[in-house]
Design a protein around this motif. Sequence first.
Motif, PDB file in Angstrom:
ATOM      1  N   TYR A 107      23.186  27.512  41.096  1.00 42.82           N
ATOM      2  CA  TYR A 107      22.039  26.789  41.661  1.00 42.82           C
ATOM      3  C   TYR A 107      20.755  27.065  40.890  1.00 42.82           C
ATOM      4  CZ  TYR A 107      24.410  24.869  45.751  1.00 42.82           C
ATOM      5  OH  TYR A 107      25.230  24.136  46.573  1.00 42.82           O
ATOM      6  N   ALA A 108      20.708  28.162  40.135  1.00 41.69           N
ATOM      7  CA  ALA A 108      19.521  28.448  39.324  1.00 41.69           C
ATOM      8  C   ALA A 108      19.284  27.360  38.285  1.00 41.69           C
ATOM      9  CB  ALA A 108      19.664  29.807  38.638  1.00 41.69           C
ATOM     10  N   SER A 109      20.351  26.683  37.873  1.00 42.91           N
ATOM     11  CA  SER A 109      20.228  25.633  36.852  1.00 42.91           C
ATOM     12  C   SER A 109      19.314  24.494  37.302  1.00 42.91           C
ATOM     13  CB  SER A 109      21.611  25.076  36.494  1.00 42.91           C
ATOM     14  OG  SER A 109      22.206  24.432  37.609  1.00 42.91           O
ATOM     15  N   GLU A 110      19.151  24.331  38.606  1.00 41.24           N
ATOM     16  CA  GLU A 110      18.307  23.256  39.125  1.00 41.24           C
ATOM     17  C   GLU A 110      16.818  23.551  38.963  1.00 41.24           C
ATOM     18  OE1 GLU A 110      19.391  22.499  43.152  1.00 41.24           O
ATOM     19  OE2 GLU A 110      21.522  22.141  42.704  1.00 41.24           O
ATOM     20  N   PHE A 111      16.482  24.811  38.604  1.00 42.52           N
ATOM     21  CA  PHE A 111      15.073  25.212  38.552  1.00 42.52           C
ATOM     22  C   PHE A 111      14.665  25.771  37.185  1.00 42.52           C
ATOM     23  CE2 PHE A 111      16.839  25.899  42.812  1.00 42.52           C
ATOM     24  CZ  PHE A 111      16.024  25.063  43.570  1.00 42.52           C
ATOM     25  N   LEU A 112      15.477  25.558  36.171  1.00 45.99           N
ATOM     26  CA  LEU A 112      15.223  26.140  34.853  1.00 45.99           C
ATOM     27  C   LEU A 112      14.673  25.138  33.838  1.00 45.99           C
ATOM     28  CD1 LEU A 112      18.337  28.480  34.538  1.00 45.99           C
ATOM     29  CD2 LEU A 112      15.941  29.191  34.657  1.00 45.99           C
ATOM     30  N   GLU A 113      14.440  23.937  34.250  1.00 51.29           N
ATOM     31  CA  GLU A 113      13.913  22.917  33.336  1.00 51.29           C
ATOM     32  C   GLU A 113      12.590  23.392  32.725  1.00 51.29           C
ATOM     33  OE1 GLU A 113      14.196  19.681  31.134  1.00 51.29           O
ATOM     34  OE2 GLU A 113      15.583  19.878  32.835  1.00 51.29           O
ATOM     35  N   GLY A 114      12.508  23.328  31.394  1.00 54.00           N
ATOM     36  CA  GLY A 114      11.293  23.713  30.684  1.00 54.00           C
ATOM     37  C   GLY A 114      11.209  25.164  30.275  1.00 54.00           C
ATOM     38  N   LYS A 115      12.148  25.982  30.733  1.00 56.07           N
ATOM     39  CA  LYS A 115      12.149  27.392  30.344  1.00 56.07           C
ATOM     40  C   LYS A 115      12.504  27.522  28.861  1.00 56.07           C
ATOM     41  CE  LYS A 115      11.501  29.638  34.335  1.00 56.07           C
ATOM     42  NZ  LYS A 115      10.549  30.732  34.584  1.00 56.07           N
ATOM     43  N   GLN A 116      11.703  28.289  28.135  1.00 57.50           N
ATOM     44  CA  GLN A 116      11.938  28.521  26.712  1.00 57.50           C
ATOM     45  C   GLN A 116      12.605  29.892  26.549  1.00 57.50           C
ATOM     46  OE1 GLN A 116      11.147  26.248  24.309  1.00 57.50           O
ATOM     47  NE2 GLN A 116      10.180  24.821  25.745  1.00 57.50           N
ATOM     48  N   CYS A 117      13.914  29.929  26.689  1.00 55.59           N
ATOM     49  CA  CYS A 117      14.628  31.207  26.624  1.00 55.59           C
ATOM     50  C   CYS A 117      16.038  30.983  26.080  1.00 55.59           C
ATOM     51  CB  CYS A 117      14.699  31.852  28.015  1.00 55.59           C
ATOM     52  SG  CYS A 117      15.550  30.829  29.242  1.00 55.59           S
ATOM     53  N   ARG A 118      16.708  32.091  25.800  1.00 59.61           N
ATOM     54  CA  ARG A 118      18.106  32.032  25.361  1.00 59.61           C
ATOM     55  C   ARG A 118      18.976  32.549  26.499  1.00 59.61           C
ATOM     56  NH1 ARG A 118      20.811  31.620  20.580  1.00 59.61           N
ATOM     57  NH2 ARG A 118      18.853  31.739  19.408  1.00 59.61           N
ATOM     58  N   ILE A 119      19.977  31.767  26.884  1.00 50.59           N
ATOM     59  CA  ILE A 119      20.853  32.145  27.989  1.00 50.59           C
ATOM     60  C   ILE A 119      22.298  32.241  27.516  1.00 50.59           C
ATOM     61  CG2 ILE A 119      21.837  31.396  30.195  1.00 50.59           C
ATOM     62  CD1 ILE A 119      19.162  30.264  30.948  1.00 50.59           C
ATOM     63  N   TYR A 120      22.929  33.348  27.884  1.00 52.18           N
ATOM     64  CA  TYR A 120      24.360  33.537  27.675  1.00 52.18           C
ATOM     65  C   TYR A 120      25.050  33.474  29.037  1.00 52.18           C
ATOM     66  CZ  TYR A 120      23.559  35.203  22.897  1.00 52.18           C
ATOM     67  OH  TYR A 120      23.212  35.294  21.571  1.00 52.18           O
ATOM     68  N   THR A 121      26.215  32.864  29.083  1.00 51.76           N
ATOM     69  CA  THR A 121      26.998  32.837  30.312  1.00 51.76           C
ATOM     70  C   THR A 121      28.484  32.825  29.978  1.00 51.76           C
ATOM     71  OG1 THR A 121      27.394  31.680  32.419  1.00 51.76           O
ATOM     72  CG2 THR A 121      26.978  30.300  30.480  1.00 51.76           C
ATOM     73  N   ASN A 122      29.280  33.380  30.879  1.00 52.76           N
ATOM     74  CA  ASN A 122      30.735  33.288  30.735  1.00 52.76           C
ATOM     75  C   ASN A 122      31.313  32.297  31.735  1.00 52.76           C
ATOM     76  OD1 ASN A 122      30.230  35.003  32.996  1.00 52.76           O
ATOM     77  ND2 ASN A 122      32.307  35.838  32.841  1.00 52.76           N
TER      78      ASN A 122
END
Length: 249
Positions: A107-122
């Motif tokens: 659900y965090a994906s719904e609020f990350l628009e515009g974030k300038q970061c690098r994300i890793y996920t499995n």
Amino acid sequence: MLKEKRHELILKDLDNYGFTQVSKLKDLLSVTDMTVRRDLKELEEQNLLIRVHGGAKSLEKALPREFSNEEKMLKNKDKKEYIGKLIANTIKDGEIVFLGAGTTIEYASEFLEGKQCRIYTNSLYLFNKLNKIKSIKLNLVGGEFREITGAFVGSMAIDFAKKTTFSKAFIGVNGIDEGLAYTYSVDEGLLQEIILDNAKKAYIIADSSKIGRKDFYSFYEIKNSQLISDKYMSRDDKNIIKKYTKLIN
């Protein structure tokens, strides 16, 4: 009401229905959530029931299973959306972040628009959602695929995790009890422990329904992290969590 009488009523309710809820027992016994959970724990230790999410099952009906991603997405949706926003607000521009598998973190994906970061996920499910956000530099951690949760685990993922340091890591759990975080899968738990240990800031993610619950495998002491949960957590549960770690809700 004496403890022996409470235990008698709990077991009677289980005999009648096969499953009982903490909220139901709280009203039935006229006690607090904490007292109900303590009673359920004692009865479980006597091998008279098995605690599950939100209550307990009779031994005859308590065959454990792991819920699918689709089933989990429908549970406690309002709580998960609330936590998802807290996760997103915790992530700052320029950070290197690990987001673990699990529907609450999705659900965090719904609020990350515009974030300038690098994300890793499995998580394959989370990867597919984050891939639509162009401001994020996205990386999928590979390994052995667990279809039921959509997570990559195993030796390849662990080898990567051992060599990596994240600004922040967010890991979802199936339960928290007595300062320990629980999950169903040993493979996922082993990977999650390494990721949390290697993060500069470690966050455990659990909605309020998971407090006071166990699952198959305990993989982490929550005192080494912060806990992000929702605003619906009871005062008793808040006090329990704050004995071990900082609570963000």
